[in-house]
Design a protein around this motif. Structure first.
Motif, PDB file in Angstrom:
ATOM      1  N   PHE A  20      45.272  37.086  44.830  1.00 32.54           N
ATOM      2  CA  PHE A  20      44.026  37.635  44.475  1.00 32.54           C
ATOM      3  C   PHE A  20      43.940  39.411  44.720  1.00 32.54           C
ATOM      4  O   PHE A  20      44.385  39.285  46.027  1.00 32.54           O
ATOM      5  N   LEU A  21      44.105  40.334  43.720  1.00 33.00           N
ATOM      6  CA  LEU A  21      44.057  41.358  44.637  1.00 33.00           C
ATOM      7  C   LEU A  21      42.718  41.976  44.503  1.00 33.00           C
ATOM      8  O   LEU A  21      42.655  43.374  45.293  1.00 33.00           O
ATOM      9  N   ALA A  22      41.505  40.847  43.682  1.00 29.28           N
ATOM     10  CA  ALA A  22      40.487  42.204  44.030  1.00 29.28           C
ATOM     11  C   ALA A  22      38.935  41.968  43.278  1.00 29.28           C
ATOM     12  O   ALA A  22      39.639  40.681  42.026  1.00 29.28           O
ATOM     13  N   GLN A  23      37.952  42.144  43.199  1.00 30.26           N
ATOM     14  CA  GLN A  23      37.336  41.544  42.513  1.00 30.26           C
ATOM     15  C   GLN A  23      35.619  42.363  42.563  1.00 30.26           C
ATOM     16  O   GLN A  23      35.928  43.378  44.113  1.00 30.26           O
ATOM     17  N   GLY A  24      34.971  42.983  41.876  1.00 33.65           N
ATOM     18  CA  GLY A  24      34.008  44.074  41.850  1.00 33.65           C
ATOM     19  C   GLY A  24      33.161  43.956  40.385  1.00 33.65           C
ATOM     20  O   GLY A  24      33.418  42.654  39.327  1.00 33.65           O
ATOM     21  N   LYS A  25      32.237  44.452  40.564  1.00 30.38           N
ATOM     22  CA  LYS A  25      31.125  45.319  39.204  1.00 30.38           C
ATOM     23  C   LYS A  25      32.300  45.627  38.015  1.00 30.38           C
ATOM     24  O   LYS A  25      32.056  44.863  36.669  1.00 30.38           O
ATOM     25  N   GLU A  26      33.233  46.276  38.112  1.00 31.73           N
ATOM     26  CA  GLU A  26      33.722  46.207  37.108  1.00 31.73           C
ATOM     27  C   GLU A  26      35.038  46.825  37.761  1.00 31.73           C
ATOM     28  O   GLU A  26      35.722  47.036  39.064  1.00 31.73           O
ATOM     29  N   ILE A  27      36.226  46.361  36.846  1.00 28.43           N
ATOM     30  CA  ILE A  27      37.733  46.875  37.709  1.00 28.43           C
ATOM     31  C   ILE A  27      37.697  46.984  36.229  1.00 28.43           C
ATOM     32  O   ILE A  27      38.194  46.616  34.484  1.00 28.43           O
ATOM     33  N   MET A  83      41.925  50.717  38.121  1.00 29.31           N
ATOM     34  CA  MET A  83      40.331  51.145  39.705  1.00 29.31           C
ATOM     35  C   MET A  83      39.139  49.896  39.655  1.00 29.31           C
ATOM     36  O   MET A  83      38.172  50.156  38.386  1.00 29.31           O
ATOM     37  N   VAL A  84      38.829  50.074  40.826  1.00 33.28           N
ATOM     38  CA  VAL A  84      38.056  49.167  41.008  1.00 33.28           C
ATOM     39  C   VAL A  84      36.665  49.754  41.645  1.00 33.28           C
ATOM     40  O   VAL A  84      36.096  50.642  42.821  1.00 33.28           O
ATOM     41  N   ASP A  85      35.504  49.465  40.698  1.00 34.69           N
ATOM     42  CA  ASP A  85      33.955  49.702  40.718  1.00 34.69           C
ATOM     43  C   ASP A  85      33.934  51.258  41.340  1.00 34.69           C
ATOM     44  O   ASP A  85      32.922  51.630  41.985  1.00 34.69           O
ATOM     45  N   LYS A  87      52.037  42.409  36.860  1.00 36.47           N
ATOM     46  CA  LYS A  87      51.479  42.623  36.396  1.00 36.47           C
ATOM     47  C   LYS A  87      49.705  42.040  36.130  1.00 36.47           C
ATOM     48  O   LYS A  87      49.870  40.710  37.434  1.00 36.47           O
ATOM     49  N   GLY A  88      48.650  42.918  35.818  1.00 36.98           N
ATOM     50  CA  GLY A  88      47.899  42.277  36.476  1.00 36.98           C
ATOM     51  C   GLY A  88      47.202  41.518  35.209  1.00 36.98           C
ATOM     52  O   GLY A  88      47.581  42.442  34.204  1.00 36.98           O
ATOM     53  N   ILE A  89      46.097  40.668  35.815  1.00 36.77           N
ATOM     54  CA  ILE A  89      44.714  40.597  34.995  1.00 36.77           C
ATOM     55  C   ILE A  89      43.484  40.729  35.057  1.00 36.77           C
ATOM     56  O   ILE A  89      43.888  40.085  36.222  1.00 36.77           O
ATOM     57  N   ILE A  90      42.984  41.215  34.846  1.00 37.01           N
ATOM     58  CA  ILE A  90      41.536  41.109  34.511  1.00 37.01           C
ATOM     59  C   ILE A  90      41.388  40.177  33.927  1.00 37.01           C
ATOM     60  O   ILE A  90      41.082  39.803  32.666  1.00 37.01           O
ATOM     61  N   THR A  91      40.287  39.070  34.873  1.00 37.02           N
ATOM     62  CA  THR A  91      39.491  38.346  34.451  1.00 37.02           C
ATOM     63  C   THR A  91      37.930  38.170  35.088  1.00 37.02           C
ATOM     64  O   THR A  91      37.480  39.124  35.700  1.00 37.02           O
ATOM     65  N   THR A  92      37.002  36.731  34.264  1.00 36.59           N
ATOM     66  CA  THR A  92      35.707  37.206  34.685  1.00 36.59           C
ATOM     67  C   THR A  92      36.076  35.618  36.060  1.00 36.59           C
ATOM     68  O   THR A  92      36.080  35.207  35.291  1.00 36.59           O
ATOM     69  N   ALA A  93      35.082  35.696  37.268  1.00 33.84           N
ATOM     70  CA  ALA A  93      34.692  34.926  38.210  1.00 33.84           C
ATOM     71  C   ALA A  93      33.250  34.384  37.332  1.00 33.84           C
ATOM     72  O   ALA A  93      33.082  34.795  36.293  1.00 33.84           O
ATOM     73  N   THR A  94      33.485  32.557  37.837  1.00 36.35           N
ATOM     74  CA  THR A  94      32.028  31.923  37.791  1.00 36.35           C
ATOM     75  C   THR A  94      30.618  33.071  37.792  1.00 36.35           C
ATOM     76  O   THR A  94      29.907  32.565  37.454  1.00 36.35           O
ATOM     77  N   GLY A 112      30.608  35.937  37.507  1.00 42.83           N
ATOM     78  CA  GLY A 112      29.975  37.232  36.066  1.00 42.83           C
ATOM     79  C   GLY A 112      30.869  37.960  37.145  1.00 42.83           C
ATOM     80  O   GLY A 112      30.796  39.453  36.259  1.00 42.83           O
ATOM     81  N   ALA A 113      31.795  38.356  38.421  1.00 43.84           N
ATOM     82  CA  ALA A 113      32.835  39.199  38.071  1.00 43.84           C
ATOM     83  C   ALA A 113      33.630  39.157  38.602  1.00 43.84           C
ATOM     84  O   ALA A 113      34.034  38.566  37.728  1.00 43.84           O
ATOM     85  N   LYS A 114      34.096  40.533  38.332  1.00 42.35           N
ATOM     86  CA  LYS A 114      35.687  41.137  37.626  1.00 42.35           C
ATOM     87  C   LYS A 114      36.893  40.615  38.342  1.00 42.35           C
ATOM     88  O   LYS A 114      36.265  40.817  39.796  1.00 42.35           O
ATOM     89  N   GLN A 115      38.108  40.164  38.658  1.00 43.13           N
ATOM     90  CA  GLN A 115      38.949  40.257  39.301  1.00 43.13           C
ATOM     91  C   GLN A 115      40.092  40.677  38.583  1.00 43.13           C
ATOM     92  O   GLN A 115      40.377  40.330  37.537  1.00 43.13           O
ATOM     93  N   LEU A 116      40.785  40.778  39.717  1.00 36.68           N
ATOM     94  CA  LEU A 116      41.983  41.538  39.211  1.00 36.68           C
ATOM     95  C   LEU A 116      43.120  40.637  40.092  1.00 36.68           C
ATOM     96  O   LEU A 116      43.478  40.696  41.138  1.00 36.68           O
ATOM     97  N   VAL A 117      44.591  39.318  39.363  1.00 37.96           N
ATOM     98  CA  VAL A 117      44.919  38.947  40.025  1.00 37.96           C
ATOM     99  C   VAL A 117      46.303  39.088  39.230  1.00 37.96           C
ATOM    100  O   VAL A 117      46.462  39.973  38.082  1.00 37.96           O
TER     101      VAL A 117
END
Length: 188
Positions: free
Chosen positions: A144-151, A160-162, A174-181, A183-188
């Motif tokens: 788990f690398l980051a979470q924010g409103k916008e990645i 870039m995070v927020d 390889k990074g994957i941008i997902t959406t958490a429950t 609504g926040a964006k996550q980078l894994v």
């Protein structure tokens, strides 16, 4: 105060509205510092300049909190290992840390019975932090690398995070941008 050798200061850390009871702040001679939540393995804060003000820990009755002396960027807090061999990582245990010859810590964690080593050091130009997470035994995992409103993806492997900070994934990761429950964006 100037840091003349790598310094590790364990204390409580205020992080947003949360008080982290098991924190470690690491001060480096390169003046690039960071704090880790030892209960999750997350780097929760990074800053440059002077290291810490520990006065609140000891003044009067003290509150157990230390404060960064530079302009800090608060980062996301969450279990650093998201999955191990495709299964949700749980049963987290902090297993301590060891120091290298330059007194820089490598944090040791266990998730799902699998051991991980996590070293965070400034790059050679002291512009950013380099984080290396390894699995003892080579077990596949997602971090788990980051979470924010916008990645946003800036270039291949750079995110870039927020609009506040960047994360670069090296060595073929390889990074994957997902959406958490929530609504926040996550980078894994």
């Amino acid at each position: 105060p100037e840091v003349t050798e790598t310094t590790i200061h364990r204390s409580s850390i205020n992080h947003g509205k949360e008080r982290i009871s098991h924190g470690a702040s690491v001060g480096t001679t390169q003046r690039v510092h960071y704090a880790v939540d030892l209960e999750t393995g997350s780097v929760i804060r990074a800053w440059r300049g002077e290291f810490l003000n520990a006065t609140p820990m000891w003044d009067s009755r003290g509150n157990g909190v230390s404060l960064p002396l530079g302009n800090a960027v608060d980062l996301t807090n969450g279990n650093i290992i998201k999955t191990v061999e495709g299964k949700t990582a749980d049963n987290y245990r902090f297993k301590g840390y060891v120091l290298d010859k330059q007194r820089r810590p490598t944090f040791n964690y266990e998730f799902n019975g699998q051991s991980f080593n996590d070293q965070i050091i400034p790059d050679t130009e002291s512009k950013y932090l380099v984080r290396t997470i390894t699995s003892n035994g080579g077990t596949p995992f997602e971090a788990f690398l980051a979470q924010g409103k916008e990645i946003t993806t800036v270039t291949d492997g750079l995110y870039m995070v927020d609009g506040q900070y960047y994360i670069r994934i090296n060595e073929g990761g390889k990074g994957i941008i997902t959406t958490a429950t929530n609504g926040a964006k996550q980078l894994v």
